[in-house]
Every structure is written in C-alpha cells, then in structure tokens.
Write an enzyme that holds these catalytic residues in place. Structure first.
Site, PDB file in Angstrom:
ATOM      1  N   GLY A 138       0.839  -1.207   0.000  1.00 47.72           N
ATOM      2  CA  GLY A 138       0.000   0.000   0.000  1.00 47.72           C
ATOM      3  C   GLY A 138       0.861   1.239   0.000  1.00 47.72           C
ATOM      4  CG  HIS A 191       0.546   9.228   0.776  1.00 48.35           C
ATOM      5  ND1 HIS A 191       1.900   9.001   0.879  1.00 48.35           N
ATOM      6  CD2 HIS A 191       0.123   9.576   2.027  1.00 48.35           C
ATOM      7  CE1 HIS A 191       2.271   9.199   2.141  1.00 48.35           C
ATOM      8  NE2 HIS A 191       1.216   9.543   2.859  1.00 48.35           N
ATOM      9  CD  GLU A 233       0.224  12.058   5.572  1.00 43.98           C
ATOM     10  OE1 GLU A 233       0.718  12.599   6.560  1.00 43.98           O
ATOM     11  OE2 GLU A 233       0.454  10.879   5.238  1.00 43.98           O
ATOM     12  CD  GLU A 255       4.969  13.174   5.135  1.00 45.40           C
ATOM     13  OE1 GLU A 255       3.882  12.984   4.550  1.00 45.40           O
ATOM     14  OE2 GLU A 255       5.604  12.274   5.708  1.00 45.40           O
ATOM     15  CB  CYS A 299       7.494   9.131   8.459  1.00 49.03           C
ATOM     16  SG  CYS A 299       6.324  10.484   8.259  1.00 49.03           S
TER      17      CYS A 299
HETATM   18 ZN   LIG Z   1       7.229  12.103   6.937  1.00 47.22          ZN
END
Ligand SMILES: [Zn+2]
Length: 853
Positions: A261, A328, A380, A396, A464
């Site tokens: 995914g 994403h 995102e 991000e 992350c």
């Molecule tokens: Zn991140």
C-alpha cells in the site's frame, strides 16, 4: 541536438573570450523560451518589456537565444528518445564535505539529531516493540503499525554516520538493537513487531494499510547501509532472510499477487540486489512495480471495482498508464524511484515514457518553489494541477526527500542537469527546513506561509520525517557526483573532495567554494595518471550567466550538453578549473494558473528560496508588500542563523485603516519600511512569528476578522496536533472536510462534552456567534457535534446566553445563532461530541454589538 552544431554556433556567436569568461550559458533563457510554448511553473520575474526583447536583439544576441533555445530543445526532448546515460553515483563515503554550509549541519546531525532520534525511538516504544517481539510477547505494543520503519530509518542514518565518523559507542548501540531484531525474526524469516506482538497469525492480510512491505523496505535500506558502513553481516543477514521469505510469498503464480500500500520496498530491493548480487531481489522489485495497478487492494478489501478509487495508492491504473502524479505524495515519489530503477535496467519504453510524463506533470504543475510536493493535508498528497496553496501547504518533509530521491535516480539515468536541479532545490530548501538549527526539532508539514502558529516539534506520533532528514544529511555526499565511462559529473557544488574512478583511472577532485552563498567554484582535478575524460559541471537552472576557465586560460571549444558545461580534455594532476555562476538576488514569478501566487513574487538567490520572518521586520509581515522596482541587496551575516546571506530592501506598508462605520475612504498612502529576508529553510529558529515566502507586489487584501481576532483561544482538551489558534486565525474553510494547517479539534475524546473559550483582555459586547464545523468522514473520526451552545462568563460563573433560536448543526456552512447582547470578558463554545466520535471546529466568529450612535 548535435554537439558539433552547438560548437559551431557557439563559436560564431563569439562566446570564447580571451579573458577568463568563456561561456555564457543561457539555461534561464532556455526556460524563458520554453515557457511560451509549454508550462514552466516558476521563472525569474522580468521587468515589463523584457519578455518581448527577442525580436529587437542584434543578430549575434539573437543567435545566442537561438543557441539557448536549441539547447533547451535538446534537454527537453522526449525522455524516451534520450539515450540512457546510466551514470553511477559516486558513493557518499568517497565524498568529503568540508564547507561552511553543510558540514556544520551534518555535525549537528551526527552529534545531536541521530542520538536524539534513537532516544526518542526508545521513549516512543519503537525499540521496546521490537523487544516485545523478541520475547514473543503478545501484549504491550505501542504506536502505529509502521513503528519498525522509523527505527530502521534511524539505524540507516546512524550507519551512514558511522561510515564517515567511526564511533564505537554508537556502533555498539546499533549492534544491540540488531541483536534484538535477530531475536525477533521468526524462523521463516518474517520480521514485523506489530504483527508478531499485536496481530499474530494475520500477516499479509492487509497489504493496503498495514505497511509490512513498507517496513521491510526500510529494513533493507538500513541493512545495506550498516553493511557498507561496518562490513558486518548480522543486519544484512536478517534482511536477506526476510527478503528471501517475502520472495517465497509474492510473485507470479503459484506465488501470491500483491504489492505494498505504501511503496518503498521496490527501491530498497534494488539496493539489496546491488549489495548482494542476488538477482531475485531485482526480479521481486520488478514484480511489485509491473503489477501495480491491477487493483489488488479492491480484491483484498472486497471493494466493488465500480466503487474502487485506488489513486491514493497509485493503484487506479496499470503502472504504464499513469498520466500525472497523484495520491499520497511520499508513496508516489518512492514508487516512481523504484520504477526508475527497474526501467533503467529493463529499458522498458512504456515505463520510461510514463516516468517522463509524470515527471513533467510533477515539476511543471505540482511542485512548490521550495522543491517539495503534496499540497494537501487531506490525503498527504496531490489534488489538481496548479493547486499550490501557501498557508495550508502540506509539503511533508518526507515528500521533499522522496522527490529528491526520484530526481536523483532520473539524473543518473539520463545525465541531464534538470533532474539534478530538482535535487538541489529540494535539498537546500524543503528538506533542510525539516530540521531545526539545533537538530532536535522537526517539521512534518512545511507551509510557505504562517501566521506564527506553526512550529517544529521534537517528535511526532507518526515519526516518519525526523529520521528521514537525518539519513539524508548523513549520506548527503552521495548526491554530489556521478561518473560514466568517460565523464565525471559535478551535480552539487560543496566544498571538500571526491574520489572517483573515471574509465578505470582514479581521480581526486578538490572543490573550494562558499556555495550556496557565492557562485565561485574552484576545482582541482588530480587523476592518478594523465587521463582523457570530460569534467561535466552542472549549470544550475537558476543561473543566467556562467563562465569558466581552465588553468586560468580560455577554454577551446566550449560545449554545453544537457545542462552541463563539458570540459573534455586530457587531465593531469594539478589542473585547475574556475567556474563562476552569477548569483544575484532575484524575484521569481509563478505560472498565473497557481492562484495562491497571483500578484505575488518570491525572492531567490542561487538555489536558496527566501522568506520574510516576523522577527526581522518592524511591521507585521501580513501588512508588507514588495514593490516591483525596489532594489534587493544580498549580504553575509556571519552571526545570524549559522551565517546566512540575507536579502534586504525596502518594503511598502499597507496602513491600517479603521473601516468600522465607513464604506469608502481615501486610500491611505503607503509607508516605506526596511525589509529583511532570510533563507526559507532557516525560519522558525528564533522568536515565533509570522512567515511568508510569496510577497504581494501591491497592498495585500487584509483578512476581515472580528472581535475573535483579539481573543486568546483555549480548549477543554487538546492533543499535540490540535491547534486552538486555528479557531480564530481568520482562514475561512471552503468545506467541513478541508484540513487546514492549524486545526482545532478534541480528538481523541469521543462522546464527551468539551469547550473552546475566547478570553479578552477588556470586556466586549457580543450578540451572536457562528461556527464552521470540521468533519473528516471517510478518513478520520471527527463528525459534526451532537449539539452546541454559547455561554458567557459572569464573575466566576458561566451562564447560557439568552436566545429564542435553535443552534443549527450542518456541514459545509456557517452555523449561526443570535442572542441577547452580553458584556463579558470570556465566551465559551460548549460542544457535545457525538457518541463514539470526536468533533472539531474550523472557525468560530463572534458578532460585536454595534450600539454606537
Ligand atoms: Zn514524513
């Protein structure tokens, strides 16, 4: 484009000079021509008339433009027609960084960020989860399902650091963690702490959401890094055992169909293949890439195909058929990195054509000036072309890094400088903004404008980004150089040195420069023995004017190919090259299709994008505008933010006019005040305050805000990503489902009664209130409240306001109530959360009583 032809044209134009200025290369000129026919998203802003100057130019200058245009054409030819250069990156271990820009940051990364992240991983439970798995525990797992991946990224960063800075204590710390992992690995090779501790027996049951293959990918990257840094095999053995097991599960029949995914394992398997030579790892990466888009996740989740939209996972169409970047952002760019690696090996024309289409769509319509991607918090990721809002920019940190990784792979595949340009833009801006100057606070979200409420955090529930920054900085040198059989490519200009092998000859390259603050670069070339090869120097896309000299003399036959200035000659020890890249402070304009930037310009100098930060201005950033003709001056400030070049000038100031009871007024004349811009990456390291990258070129439209703007907002409860100040920041939502950068909510409280409170320094008179509710049905657990009401403070009591109206509750609109006027210093918005759900509120406005005569 044939280089002979360029050479002849170059000579005719008279570009060779006796002095050291030898070549003028018009990469920006190329871009300027280009933007008339296709859609470049950003370009240097030119004064009125300059765009029309081509026809009036004398013939030689016109020929220069022709040359520039021809070069651009060469560079922008369909990628599929381009020969694959297939360069080898010079490994970061062979690159020494000794400059004033990156070296101190890398040292902070080594001594502060890496130990800090390992400590945070202990506190947050990532390492403990692995211990639980090693002890065969079935209780006590903490954190989201991808906890292992953050640990692996930190191990990767620490390994890179060991490769350049041996550190026995750190090495021992890694060995201890690796021993825990070895104990946690199952007999068949499987290793994932979540499925071992929390959901044993359910492995591979939810490839779409549960990140097992994603975690495995980060493990492989870390294991390769650890092996290369230390020569030890313990970690690599864990990785290959796991990879062998995954390879036994997924593949063509009779093995299982499936893919992650969250892509990542594809590019990681390529690294594992290169490190071990085991071809099966390449074939498995290829399997994951080539099968993506078979809508496996619809099958896995029993979603009818006519109801399945796999675009978030890049699973909506066969991998060959993507027309644009989507879904994403981190997933998209990691996937494209893996696809680039696979296509580089197989030469698959359909994949190469897809990559070219999607790359152009990304960089021509969907990339921030700061190099990052993914404008929306909602997914995102991506929305529609040219949707690049500034204040709610998600960008991000991981997505910027992923973009740099993809661009780097394309740069190696094609040997074309435009990809290295993208690497540079991402690294010097959107990646570097991800970490604070002291190395212990991080941005997950990187807006290009802030009202002063967005700040770095020490860590995140979803962590992350921090270890992604640390691993990038620790292996930064790997982006700087590349080689082919007959060329040494310089992609980033960083003071220090590199050891490379060009056509079998070891070559040492020493670089002296104060880049990115200064465009002068001195290179000393030292082959082990006399050798003929081409030194290819990237002329950055932002540079209008480059000149070069070899051994202080004019270069014969200057050639520019694919954005590189080519110095093809026999080199001997001690040869010197001097490159000079003109680096004035410039204004940059965005394609007018980018609504958020209409009427705005940004400041850029060299690769660095600038911003205004409140603490440098005497007036509110929101009131400043930058007239087109105002000069900009660059100056080094050694004592500021580790020594940056700031840009100063004069801004105009939109004066506050009191509009309270008037409909029209004489326009206020502008005041003039000093303006100071700092590099975008360095913002939010001093006093908190507003920040802006894109500056209006005329008086800005002020947000219309009421009494709530002067109130302090507090909440009955706020977790670490609920931002009370989002409730009165004046940013009007377009829908309840929108996810702004500052959002006020009570998640994870569910079904409880909560409140938001406005407190004023002086009592105010109010007679109405309006709320715009947040509702993220379909992706989160916030819903419209069950009910709400307004209370006011009377002494130490809270009393309901008197109204004959109902309190309406509805999506996508203001819910307003009028009440009998009250004079008070505080109001409360009382909210009953619905059973089993949380609630949130975008904005809460209050109506002032207008009782003046
Ligand atoms: Zn991140």
């Amino acid at each position: 484009m044939n280089s002979d032809w360029i050479h002849r044209l170059t000579q005719w134009v008279g570009l060779e000079r006796d002095a050291q200025a030898v070549v003028r290369v018009g990469r920006t000129l190329r871009a300027r021509r280009e933007c008339k026919t296709t859609l470049n998203i950003y370009e240097p802003w030119l004064p009125t008339g300059a765009h029309n100057g081509v026809r009036a130019l004398p013939s030689k200058a016109a020929a220069l433009l022709l040359l520039a245009g021809a070069l651009w054409h060469g560079a922008s030819a369909d990628a599929v027609d381009q020969p694959l250069a297939k360069l080898q990156a010079v490994p970061f271990k062979e690159v020494t960084i000794q400059d004033s820009f990156w070296a101190p940051r890398r040292e902070t990364n080594r001594i502060a960020s890496i130990p800090f992240s390992l400590q945070k991983l202990e506190e947050a439970g990532n390492i403990e989860d692995m211990r639980l798995a090693a002890r065969h525990a079935t209780k006590g797992f903490r954190g989201p399902v991808f906890m292992d991946s953050d640990l692996y990224k930190a191990l990767e960063a620490a390994s890179y650091s060991l490769a350049t800075h041996p550190d026995p204590a750190l090495e021992k710390q890694l060995d201890d963690i690796i021993a825990i992992m070895a104990a946690a690995q199952q007999p068949d090779g499987y290793l994932n702490s979540y499925y071992t501790v929390k959901e044993p027996g359910k492995r591979w049951t939810n490839l779409r959401d549960c990140h097992e293959l994603y975690c495995a990918g980060h493990m492989f990257e870390a294991a390769v890094a650890h092996h290369q840094a230390t020569g030890k095999t313990a970690f690599l053995n864990i990785a290959t055992r796991y990879a062998d097991y995954i390879d036994s599960v997924f593949g063509p029949p009779p093995k299982r169909l499936g893919y992650p995914g969250h892509p990542e394992i594809e590019l990681a398997l390529i690294k594992l293949w290169r490190a071990t030579g085991n071809q099966r790892y390449f074939e498995l990466a290829r399997f994951f890439v080539e099968n993506r888009g078979r809508k496996f996740f619809a099958t896995e989740h029993h979603t009818p195909l006519d109801k399945y939209d796999g675009s978030y996972f890049q699973d909506d169409v066969p991998i060959y058929d993507h027309q644009n970047i989507k879904g994403h952002a981190v997933r998209a760019a990691y996937l494209m990195s893996g696809v680039t690696e696979v296509a580089s090996q197989t030469g698959d024309q359909r994949l190469l054509a897809m990559l070219d289409r999607v790359w152009r769509n990304t960089t021509e319509r969907n990339q921030y000036l700061t190099g990052g991607i993914g404008p929306s918090a909602h997914n995102e990721g991506f929305t529609v072309d040219y949707d690049l809002p500034n204040q709610s920019a998600y960008q991000e940190t991981c997505a910027t890094i992923a973009l740099a990784q993809w661009a780097h792979r394309l740069a190696l595949l094609y040997g074309d400088a435009r990809y290295a340009d993208a690497v540079e833009r991402a690294l010097y801006n959107g990646m570097l903004s991800g970490v604070s100057q002291d190395g212990t606070k991080f941005f997950y979200v990187n807006p290009l404008e802030s009202a002063g409420t967005h700040h770095r955090s020490p860590w995140f529930g979803c962590a992350c980004c921090p270890p992604n920054v640390t691993r990038t900085l620790a292996a930064l040198g790997g982006y700087a150089y590349a080689v082919s059989a007959d060329s040494l490519y310089v992609n980033l200009y960083i003071q220090g040195s590199a050891q490379a092998k060009v056509g079998g000859t070891p070559v040492t390259l020493k670089v002296k420069t104060d880049y990115p603050w200064d465009g002068k670069v001195a290179l000393e070339v030292a082959p082990a023995s006399r050798a003929k090869f081409a030194l290819r120097l990237r002329v950055p896309g932002w540079c209008h004017n480059a000149s070069v000299a070899v051994n202080h003399r004019a270069v014969k036959a200057p050639v520019v190919e694919r954005g590189y200035l080519v110095l093809d000659r026999e080199w001997k020890r001690g040869d010197r090259v001097e490159l000079e890249l003109a680096m004035p402070a410039e204004r940059v304009a965005a394609n007018p299709r980018v609504k958020a930037d209409q009427g705005h310009l940004a400041i850029q100098r060299g690769p660095i994008v600038y911003c205004l930060e409140q603490c440098d201005q005497s007036e509110p950033v929101s009131a400043l505008w930058l007239p087109l003709e105002a000069p900009l001056k660059a100056a080094r400030e050694p004592g500021l933010l580790d020594g940056v070049v700031t840009i100063t000038g004069e801004a105009s100031l939109a004066r506050d006019q009191n509009w309270r009871r008037s409909l029209y007024q004489t326009a206020a004349p502008a005041d003039h005040v000093a303006l100071k811009a700092i590099p975008y990456y360095a913002w939010d390291n001093r006093k908190p305050g507003a920040m802006k990258v894109w500056l209006p070129v005329a008086p800005p439209v002020t947000l219309v805000r009421g009494l709530e703007a002067q109130a302090k907002a507090t909440l009955s409860f706020a977790n670490d990503n609920s931002q009370p100040q989002g409730i009165n920041d004046g940013v009007e939502p377009k829908s309840s489902g929108e996810q702004p950068s500052a959002l006020c909510h009570w998640w994870p409280h569910q079904g409880t009664e909560e409140w938001a409170q406005y407190t004023w320094k002086k009592p105010v008179q109010v007679s109405g209130a309006r709320a715009y509710w947040f509702d993220d049905t379909g992706r989160g657990n916030c819903r419209l409240p069950a009910s709400w009401r307004i209370e006011y403070r009377d002494g130490s009591d809270w009393k309901p306001v008197t109204t004959t109206e109902n309190y309406p509750v509805a999506k996508d609109q203001w819910c307003a109530v009028r009440f009998a006027p009250v004079k008070t210093s505080a109001l409360r918005l009382r909210v009953q959360l619905p059973p089993n759900f949380a609630s949130g509120v975008h904005e809460w406005k209050v109506d002032e009583v207008d009782d003046e005569p």
